[in-house]
Design an enzyme around this catalytic site. Structure first.
Site, PDB file in Angstrom:
ATOM      1  N   ARG A 180      47.434  17.511   9.362  1.00  0.00           N
ATOM      2  CA  ARG A 180      48.628  17.477   8.226  1.00  0.00           C
ATOM      3  C   ARG A 180      48.784  16.229   7.642  1.00  0.00           C
ATOM      4  O   ARG A 180      48.389  14.955   8.263  1.00  0.00           O
ATOM      5  CB  ARG A 180      49.858  17.865   8.792  1.00  0.00           C
TER       6      ARG A 180
ATOM      7  N   HIS B  12      45.865  19.636   1.963  1.00  0.00           N
ATOM      8  CA  HIS B  12      45.866  20.690   2.969  1.00  0.00           C
ATOM      9  C   HIS B  12      44.379  21.752   3.229  1.00  0.00           C
ATOM     10  O   HIS B  12      44.048  22.421   3.951  1.00  0.00           O
ATOM     11  CB  HIS B  12      47.041  21.688   2.810  1.00  0.00           C
TER      12      HIS B  12
END
Length: 264
Positions: A89, A187
């Site tokens: 992330r 992402h």
């Protein structure tokens, strides 16, 4: 009057209101009836968007764009390579420290995700060499020092990471528009890694642990959104159907009739 808010924004604000009403109900029970009216409001279901991800060719081409002979270029290349290799992330990338990367066989990186949960992820030799070259170019020796920093030696922000990826994404899209149908966001590399692992037959349980999901239910979204996997499984199921149909023998027919008479 409609404010044009998205469903996600509406649900987030409702969650904040519910949390406040729960607090009021505990502190002032006489207001419970009013609070219950708010607490009964249901969240609105949002349409599920398909998962955006890049093909293997798109990732390979993206990694060729940064100039690895410049200080900024090798940093950007190391960042993009690590984001894809580890499926991390953005916040995990920002929080990464030099001591979290181990350069030995196998090369690994320790990521600290949601809930302060740490997981150890193996990375390829190629990715490790790129990261090592970047660290050597910066002469960073402190194990507690952030891995990726800006020109002021400060940790990159979320917007900084997005800016870097968007910059190279635009360059890649201009050169190969057929490979990049959408705008790149941080992402998307995490999604791409998960999809590529799934396409190579890696079990969802291992992908869950790799991504740091708390439940495999979250990971299943990749299996539902991959048309190639759906086609593969449908073909496998179809191969079980044969053209030849075997008829019941006389003894099997008599046994079936006898069973039906006794049970119906």
């Amino acid at each position: 009057m409609s404010r044009g808010c998205s469903i996600n924004s509406r649900n987030q604000r409702l969650a904040a209101l519910k949390a406040f009403c729960g607090y009021v109900a505990r502190k002032s029970p006489e207001k419970s009836a009013l609070c219950q009216g708010v607490l009964k409001i249901r969240v609105k279901k949002a349409p599920q968007k398909p998962v955006e991800y890049l093909s293997v060719d798109a990732v390979e081409y993206l990694l060729k764009i940064p100039d690895r002979h410049s200080t900024q270029g090798i940093r950007d290349l190391a960042m993009i390579a690590l984001m894809y290799e580890s499926g991390c992330r953005v916040q995990e990338l920002i929080d990464l420290r030099v001591g979290d990367i181990v350069f030995r066989s196998p090369n690994t990186v320790t990521l600290t995700g949601k809930g302060n949960k740490a997981r150890v992820i193996p990375i390829s030799t190629n990715a490790a060499d790129i990261i090592k070259a970047y660290l050597n170019s910066t002469s960073i020796c402190d194990m507690a020092h952030p891995v990726f920093v800006n020109i002021y030696d400060k940790p990159l922000s979320r917007s900084g990471v997005s800016y870097v990826l968007d910059k190279y994404g635009q360059m890649a899209r201009n050169a190969r528009p057929e490979l990049y149908p959408c705008k790149l966001h941080p992402h998307i590399l995490r999604h791409s890694k998960a999809m590529h692992l799934l396409e190579n037959g890696v079990n969802l349980i291992y992908i869950r642990d790799f991504l740091g999901h708390s439940s495999v239910t979250t990971t299943e979204i990749y299996a539902r959104c991959n048309p190639e996997l759906k086609r593969k499984y449908i073909e496998q199921a179809g191969s079980l159907i044969t053209e030849s149909i075997e008829e019941y023998s006389e003894s099997e027919k008599e046994a079936l009739i006898a069973w039906l008479r006794e049970n119906i």
